[in-house]
Motif scaffolding. Structure first.
Motif, mmCIF file in Angstrom:
data_model
loop_
_atom_site.group_PDB
_atom_site.id
_atom_site.type_symbol
_atom_site.label_atom_id
_atom_site.label_comp_id
_atom_site.label_asym_id
_atom_site.label_seq_id
_atom_site.Cartn_x
_atom_site.Cartn_y
_atom_site.Cartn_z
ATOM 1 N N GLN A 113 15.837 46.623 35.121
ATOM 2 C CA GLN A 113 14.719 46.831 36.026
ATOM 3 C C GLN A 113 14.617 48.314 36.373
ATOM 4 O OE1 GLN A 113 15.142 45.256 40.026
ATOM 5 N NE2 GLN A 113 17.380 45.249 39.873
ATOM 6 N N ASN A 114 13.435 48.712 36.783
ATOM 7 C CA ASN A 114 13.207 50.102 37.162
ATOM 8 C C ASN A 114 13.459 50.246 38.658
ATOM 9 O OD1 ASN A 114 12.325 52.732 37.567
ATOM 10 N ND2 ASN A 114 10.644 52.547 36.106
ATOM 11 N N GLU A 115 14.524 50.963 39.009
ATOM 12 C CA GLU A 115 14.871 51.176 40.409
ATOM 13 C C GLU A 115 14.377 52.523 40.916
ATOM 14 O OE1 GLU A 115 18.947 48.462 40.488
ATOM 15 O OE2 GLU A 115 19.118 50.641 40.268
ATOM 16 N N ASP A 116 13.666 53.281 40.064
ATOM 17 C CA ASP A 116 13.037 54.525 40.501
ATOM 18 C C ASP A 116 11.727 54.217 41.224
ATOM 19 O OD1 ASP A 116 15.063 55.857 39.246
ATOM 20 O OD2 ASP A 116 13.810 56.850 37.751
ATOM 21 N N ARG A 117 11.408 55.070 42.179
ATOM 22 C CA ARG A 117 10.116 54.984 42.861
ATOM 23 C C ARG A 117 9.554 56.393 43.006
ATOM 24 N NH1 ARG A 117 11.325 50.655 41.609
ATOM 25 N NH2 ARG A 117 11.422 48.725 42.821
ATOM 26 N N LEU A 118 8.233 56.507 42.977
ATOM 27 C CA LEU A 118 7.585 57.795 43.211
ATOM 28 C C LEU A 118 6.407 57.605 44.142
ATOM 29 C CD1 LEU A 118 4.681 58.049 41.418
ATOM 30 C CD2 LEU A 118 6.334 58.052 39.546
#
Length: 379
Positions: A113-118
Motif C-alpha cells: 500500500q502507499n503510505e505516502d501522502r502529499l
C-alpha cells in the motif's frame, strides 16, 4: 527598484503610450503561437491583470521596456501575471505561483500500500502550503498529518506571524493531537505508527520557509544547481545520535549498514512513533528560511525517500530541468526512481518559480551507468 517607483509606474501605466506598447506587442505576428499563447516580444513588458485591464510596467523605471529574462518567467513561452501587492511591497516584479501549475506524483513501488501522502493548498491569499508525509507502520500518522497539519498551521498563524515559529508549533501540536487520536482506538500497535513531515510555506511569492522531521527532503534549484533546504534526521548524524543516547536509547546497524533507533526506526525525528518518545525520538522540526529569487530559482521540490534513496539532489534537479512542465517533471522523477530499482513509495511535489525552463543541463552522461548499477543492485 524602489516600491515608490513601482507604484508610480503602476499609476502611470494607463497612459496612451503604455497601452499602445502593450497592444502593439500583443498583436505582432512574431508574438503569437499556433495555440494562441503570447510569447516573444510581449515579454518586453510585464502584463498585470487588474480590474480586467492590462497595464505595462518597466521594472527598471526607465522609459524602455525590459525583458522577462531580467527577473525570470515560467518557461519563456507563456504569459503569467505578477503578484501586484507583493511587487509593490518588495519593490520588484514577482511572478505569481499558481497552484494549477504545481506538479505532484506518487508511485506505489513494490509495497502493498502507499503510505505516502502529499498536500498542496492555499492557506491565505498570500500564503501557499506544500507538504509530503512518508508514513510507516501503517498510514495512520501520515493520514492524520495530511488531514490536520494545515489546520494547526492556521491556528498558529492566529497567534504568530513568524513562519518558522508557526511551523514548529504546528508540528508539535499535530504530534500531540495524533497521540490523543490514536489512543482512542485502545490498540497499542496504532501508537507505533509514525511519519516523516516536510512542509513548505511560501508567503508573498518570495518568503519560503521549510520545516522537516525525518528523511523526506526539500530542495531548491537555483541557477541549475541543487540547494538543499533540509537535513535527514537519521542516527548516522552525531548530534542526533547523542540525543538518542542521552534519553537512554541506543543505535544499532542492520545487515545493509542502516542505523536504527533501538533497532526499530531509521530516523531520529518524526510525528508519531510514540513507543520511542522516551528514547529521544522527537517531533520538533528543523526549519530554514530563504528568499526566492525568481530570476535564478527554477523550482522547489519536496520528495520522500523512495526517490532520495536512489537519486541525488543534483540528479533530481537535472532531470526536472529538462522537463516541459512541473506535472511532467513529477511523473518523470517517480518513474525514474522505479526504473533505478526503488521498492518504496515514491512521492514528489514540484513548485515552479520564475526561472522555470531557464537553466538546463544534460543527464545523458550518467543515465546509462545508473541503469547498469541499479540492475545489479536490486537483482
Amino acid at each position: 527598484m524602489s516600491s515608490t517607483v513601482l507604484f508610480n509606474l503602476l499609476r502611470c501605466g494607463r497612459c496612451t503610450i503604455a497601452r499602445q506598447t502593450f497592444l502593439t506587442a500583443r498583436s505582432s505576428p512574431e508574438t503569437s503561437t499556433a495555440s494562441g499563447q503570447v510569447g516573444g516580444a510581449l515579454f518586453g513588458v510585464v502584463a498585470v491583470r487588474q480590474a480586467s485591464r492590462s497595464v505595462s510596467i518597466n521594472s527598471n523605471g526607465s522609459s524602455l521596456p525590459v525583458t522577462w529574462d531580467s527577473f525570470g518567467i515560467w518557461d519563456n513561452r507563456i504569459e503569467e501575471p505578477i503578484l501586484l501587492p507583493s511587487s509593490i511591497k518588495y519593490g520588484k516584479p514577482i511572478p505569481q505561483v499558481s497552484l494549477s501549475r504545481v506538479g505532484c506524483a506518487s508511485a506505489l513501488g513494490l509495497r502493498k500500500q502507499n503510505e505516502d501522502r502529499l498536500r498542496v493548498a492555499r492557506i491565505h491569499d498570500n500564503l501557499l502550503y506544500f507538504a509530503v508525509f512518508d508514513g510507516h507502520a501503517g498510514p495512520h500518522a501520515a493520514d492524520y498529518c495530511y488531514t490536520f497539519m494545515e489546520k494547526f498551521i492556521r491556528d498558529a498563524l492566529e497567534e504568530e506571524d513568524d513562519l518558522e515559529k508557526v511551523l514548529k508549533k504546528a508540528f508539535l501540536d499535530t504530534d500531540k493531537a495524533l497521540h490523543t487520536h490514536l489512543s482512542y482506538f485502545n490498540n497499542a500497535s496504532f501508537l507505533t505508527a509514525g511519519t516523516t513531515a516536510t512542509v513548505a510555506l511560501l508567503r508573498d511569492g518570495v518568503e519560503l520557509v521549510v520545516a522537516s522531521v525525518g528523511d523526506s527532503r526539500a530542495m531548491l534549484c537555483r541557477r541549475g544547481r541543487a540547494s538543499k533546504l533540509t537535513k535527514d534526521h537519521t542516527p548516522d548524524r552525531e548530534d542526533e545520535r547523542q540525543r538518542i543516547q542521552r534519553f537512554g536509547g541506543f543505535v544499532t546497524w542492520n545487515s545493509v549498514g542502516q542505523a536504527n533507533v533501538n533497532g526499530r526506526l531509521a530516523m531520529t525525528r518524526s510525528i508519531g512513533d510514540f513507543h520511542l518518545k522516551n528514547s529521544g525520538v522527537i517531533a520538533e522540526p528543523d526549519t530554514k528560511r530563504v528568499t526566492v529569487h525568481h530570476a535564478n530559482d527554477s523550482f522547489l521540490a519536496l520528495t520522500t525517500d523512495g526517490i532520495n534513496f536512489l537519486l541525488s539532489d543534483q540528479e533530481i534537479c537535472d532531470v526536472i530541468s529538462q522537463c516541459q512542465d512541473p506535472t511532467e517533471a513529477a511523473d518523470v522523477i517517480t518513474q525514474q526512481a522505479l526504473q533505478y530499482g526503488s521498492e518504496d513509495n515514491s512521492t514528489i511535489i514540484v513548485v515552479p518559480f520564475g526561472a522555470w525552463g531557464k537553466h538546463q543541463s544534460s543527464v545523458s552522461g550518467y543515465s546509462m551507468s545508473r541503469n547498469f548499477t541499479s540492475s545489479g543492485r536490486w537483482a
